[in-house]
Design an enzyme around this catalytic site. Structure first.
Site, PDB file in Angstrom:
ATOM      1  N   HIS A  43     -15.761 -12.697  25.338  1.00 52.54           N
ATOM      2  CA  HIS A  43     -16.497 -13.454  26.642  1.00 52.54           C
ATOM      3  C   HIS A  43     -17.418 -12.307  26.956  1.00 52.54           C
ATOM      4  O   HIS A  43     -18.644 -12.534  27.015  1.00 52.54           O
ATOM      5  CB  HIS A  43     -15.302 -13.581  27.651  1.00 52.54           C
ATOM      6  CG  HIS A  43     -15.698 -13.939  28.962  1.00 52.54           C
ATOM      7  ND1 HIS A  43     -15.744 -15.338  29.308  1.00 52.54           N
ATOM      8  CD2 HIS A  43     -16.206 -13.528  29.700  1.00 52.54           C
ATOM      9  CE1 HIS A  43     -16.273 -15.466  30.479  1.00 52.54           C
ATOM     10  NE2 HIS A  43     -16.830 -14.190  30.847  1.00 52.54           N
ATOM     11  N   GLU A  44     -17.117 -11.135  27.044  1.00 52.98           N
ATOM     12  CA  GLU A  44     -18.090 -10.011  27.618  1.00 52.98           C
ATOM     13  C   GLU A  44     -19.030  -9.912  26.658  1.00 52.98           C
ATOM     14  O   GLU A  44     -20.258  -9.525  27.135  1.00 52.98           O
ATOM     15  CB  GLU A  44     -17.233  -8.725  28.135  1.00 52.98           C
ATOM     16  CG  GLU A  44     -16.153  -8.853  29.104  1.00 52.98           C
ATOM     17  CD  GLU A  44     -16.606  -9.485  30.397  1.00 52.98           C
ATOM     18  OE1 GLU A  44     -17.888  -9.358  30.647  1.00 52.98           O
ATOM     19  OE2 GLU A  44     -15.775 -10.205  30.961  1.00 52.98           O
ATOM     20  N   HIS A  95     -22.022 -12.355  27.434  1.00 51.06           N
ATOM     21  CA  HIS A  95     -22.538 -11.744  28.442  1.00 51.06           C
ATOM     22  C   HIS A  95     -23.693 -10.702  27.864  1.00 51.06           C
ATOM     23  O   HIS A  95     -24.883 -10.656  28.208  1.00 51.06           O
ATOM     24  CB  HIS A  95     -21.715 -10.964  29.496  1.00 51.06           C
ATOM     25  CG  HIS A  95     -21.246 -12.075  30.589  1.00 51.06           C
ATOM     26  ND1 HIS A  95     -21.907 -13.089  30.975  1.00 51.06           N
ATOM     27  CD2 HIS A  95     -19.857 -12.304  30.742  1.00 51.06           C
ATOM     28  CE1 HIS A  95     -21.000 -13.727  31.855  1.00 51.06           C
ATOM     29  NE2 HIS A  95     -19.686 -13.165  31.541  1.00 51.06           N
ATOM     30  N   GLU A 145     -22.855 -17.037  32.517  1.00 49.36           N
ATOM     31  CA  GLU A 145     -21.527 -17.722  32.041  1.00 49.36           C
ATOM     32  C   GLU A 145     -21.614 -18.529  30.849  1.00 49.36           C
ATOM     33  O   GLU A 145     -20.488 -18.850  30.092  1.00 49.36           O
ATOM     34  CB  GLU A 145     -20.858 -17.983  33.426  1.00 49.36           C
ATOM     35  CG  GLU A 145     -19.395 -18.302  33.184  1.00 49.36           C
ATOM     36  CD  GLU A 145     -18.410 -16.939  33.237  1.00 49.36           C
ATOM     37  OE1 GLU A 145     -19.178 -15.834  33.437  1.00 49.36           O
ATOM     38  OE2 GLU A 145     -17.293 -16.870  32.659  1.00 49.36           O
TER      39      GLU A 145
END
Lengths: 501, 501
Positions: free
Chosen positions: A264-265, A268, A294
């Site tokens: 997830h990170e 980003h 997101e």
């Protein structure tokens, strides 16, 4: 105009330097800072925020913009320089409404609150942060009021995070989405639950770290321009286009928490790393909004990272990394485990189908707080009540209740959560556009090849940073306005197949 | 006056915040920053330095000082507030001589040079940093010249580091010291060398780290207010009185390098941690000078840390930590090994007797560079030549030659080294004063009790920070002016006993 433009870049560059320095101090506070540093760190971060704000809103910047904006408005809308001027103007107009002293007070308060939260959460001690949160709410209202009257008090705060959005517009999006999700959750959770016991074994932290890092290298996270550290609440932070870091946390009895938060990170981070290097140290050099950001974390975490194609490639690696835990577990079992749908308590661990219900609860509570319809002291019970009504479960205490998310303890109240659902919606819409342009992407993912997807996202989205307004960017990337249809179709297809709906 | 005083504290507090933020960025650069961050980091640190300088030298600070200095000069010399005003005035008078733009240029250049050095040293590539060093020399000369004519061009740079010192005064101290040291080194090195093979075994890094940290906890380093990380060149850095960090490096084939560097940096750290908390975020809140700082790192590293008494207590712990390496080595052998005197190449690893000869070489080369008598291109050979003449040995290449120390690559040329020898001299003089006040200290050290020594140093020295001028502080702590006699006596007693002189 070139002289004024260079002058503007230099002046706002100083504000950017200060903001990036503040980000370094914040990263350090969250990763390595000893407790004794907390008080001074709050003051230092407040000073940096105040000075960054002063430099961004200085009279010279105002005068330069007065000269440059009429020029910029006559340029080709694809001109980088014109975009730089107009985005700076937008930021300036927003920033001048907020006094520097208020910014310093706000950030100093937030630093103190964050530190208190890191203690309060493990101790299940909401009472210790409640008075701080009262002040945060007060500061958040005052912040919103600087922007003048608006239809809803949260509107200016939402616009800061998700340009162009308002409470009314979000309700128009969230309403129909909720109508689709609630029966889908009901249908799925009436079926026997997937077996996720293969994930809930002992996974030593160091091995989780090594495996996660091997996957995100493949996806394209460049460790020469980033790094991963441990923290309470995972986040991505940027100190320059050449230094974009992620943080993570692990549970040694659950593989999925650390693994998917790492991916997830990374989503980003690859967005920020893909911004045009020519924008370095200007307001253009960042992702466009909370929602677009997101969209990339969720695209990589879910649309890619929880897909069957991805694990056709990655599962043999997972089995090699964790032979005693996964050696006898087949791919299908693992795939079903990482996509288990259940009514759960923790947003960041929740599955794709229920996730947006968690977001909507927070979004509504945030509005109720700002509207004055909900008091901070009643927040823990309101939280439990909404989980009972929306998800049919209640947290045993506040640790996985109102103390769960960092947002209200590490920022303002307002505009904090809608971006997650906007991002989910966009993740499917943008992935669809990428596959339309490169139909071989799904096959490539199953072969561990991410370059085409990554490069398409980079050259069609990441590279632009904040050059285009969010609605314009979405149209450029997808050919359409934001729409929930691709996301609903994505969920129905994936979970229809998984649960034979 | 109280209003102006509060105003002054607030204004210089902002400069302090910026300087501490710069220290965080520098610590991060040296410990965790990925390579991709280097360019922007240099610019960010330059901006922070420039702004810190601008805030410290602002017209408002000048006007407040104009009002406050006459008042302060009439106060009790023990008044904290008066000291704050007068120390700020001294810093201000020095700082206003140097333009902010120069500071930004200097720090930006230093950041670039430091990064280049971290590559150049392992590659033995002095040529790659020579052009950068030429510019450092030019910037160092320009820096010195801002302070107007002086007897020696290095004098203002030395005064910045060691208040009250000049090239002439240092030569008056170094001359007699050298006269004592050269024959002492000769006599000792004519005897059979001590056997240090017990130190030169395989010591796993993680175990070295754990053992070193256990010792410095005993000494009194508070990990709630500090931490230790790995870096190229060990250092201590401070972000507030509650956050004072050290860094270290280890060699897995040499116990002493990491161990004594850990204790050394701890000495610096306990000094900073002991400053009166009321001085937080003012110019009083730091050690008084390079020499007084080094007196504490060397007191703990050598006068305590290499004493027989210390290891009477600590050696059983070392044997327990490293049973296969030290289990069969007796205390006396270990004690002789950690105090082995030899003509060696690396300053930070050298013994107490030869150490100051390393410092004097650097001091003289630095002066020759500033005087224009030595060119950067001739520096590697001049280094080798001095090692041949002063220590009778030559480094095989520049890694342990001119690329050895970070100082010229991470700062200016001038004033960088004299503090080490001033610190050695003071370490013995100050320890003598502590023992005079508490004669039980040596016995306590042999029992692992450091509280009396630590508290005496804290309440007689550390607590004052920069409140008193360096000569005044030395008189307050020791009852005398700086004198080489206690240090010579210390060396003659310790090494006389070790080598039966």
């Amino acid at each position: 105009m070139q002289e004024q433009l260079a002058d503007l870049k230099e002046k706002i560059g100083v504000a950017q330097d200060l903001a990036y320095a503040g980000a370094v101090l914040n990263w350090d506070q969250s990763t390595y800072m000893p407790n004794g540093g907390a008080e001074a760190r709050g003051r230092q971060m407040a000073t940096l925020s105040r000075l960054a704000h002063e430099h961004a809103t200085s009279a010279e910047v105002g005068r330069l913009l007065d000269k440059l904006v009429p020029w910029a408005e006559q340029q080709d809308p694809d001109s980088d320089d014109a975009a730089l001027v107009l985005v700076t103007k937008r930021d300036y107009d927003q920033a001048v409404r907020v006094p520097s002293e208020f910014i310093a007070e706000l950030y100093s308060h937030i630093a103190k609150t964050y530190t208190a939260w890191t203690q309060a959460r493990p101790n299940n001690d909401f009472a210790s942060v409640a008075p701080l949160l009262e002040k945060t709410l007060d500061l958040s209202r005052r912040y919103a009021e600087f922007f003048g009257p608006s239809e809803h008090i949260a509107d200016p705060l939402i616009d800061l995070a998700d340009q162009g959005m308002t409470v009314a517009k979000i309700r128009e999006i969230f309403g129909p989405l909720r109508e689709q999700l609630v029966p889908l959750v009901k249908t799925i959770t009436e079926q026997p639950a997937a077996d996720d016991s293969c994930l809930l074994q002992h996974y030593p932290e160091a091995e989780q770290l090594a495996f996660g890092e091997s996957l995100i290298r493949e996806i394209g996270y460049d460790f020469e321009r980033g790094r991963q550290d441990k923290t309470h609440h995972p986040f991505m932070t940027k100190f320059s286009i050449g230094d974009v870091r992620i943080t993570t946390r692990f549970r040694d009895n659950d593989l999925s928490d650390g693994l998917f938060s790492t991916i997830h990170e990374t989503g980003h981070a690859v967005y920020e790393l893909g911004v045009n290097p020519a924008y370095e140290n200007t307001p253009l050099a960042s992702g466009a909004s909370a929602g677009t950001h997101e969209s990339q974390s969720r695209l990589w975490e879910n649309v890619v990272g929880r897909s069957r194609a991805f694990w056709q490639y990655a599962y043999p690696k997972a089995q090699a990394a964790f032979p005693s835990q996964l050696g006898n577990v087949d791919l299908e079992t693992f795939y079903r485990a990482i996509n288990k749908v259940q009514r759960s308590l923790v947003r960041t661990d929740s599955d794709e189908v229920t996730y947006n219900l968690h977001v909507m609860i927070r979004f509504d509570l945030e509005l109720a707080l700002l509207e004055g319809k909900l008091a901070i002291r009643d927040l823990p019970e309101a939280w439990h009540e909404r989980y009972r009504s929306d998800l049919g479960i209640t947290a045993p205490d506040d640790r996985d209740g109102v103390l769960q998310d960092v947002h209200w303890y590490g920022g303002i109240i307002g505009g904090s959560f809608q971006g997650y659902t906007l991002g989910n919606i966009l993740s499917a819409q943008i992935f669809d556009a990428a596959v339309k342009a490169n139909p071989s992407i799904p096959t490539e993912i199953s072969q561990g090849q991410f370059a085409n997807l990554h490069n398409w996202l980079k050259s069609n989205m990441y590279v632009y940073g904040r050059k285009y307004s969010v609605p314009t960017l979405i149209r450029k990337v997808t050919g359409q306005d934001l729409s929930i249809e691709p996301y609903i179709r994505y969920l129905r297809t994936k979970y229809g197949e998984l649960y034979s709906l």
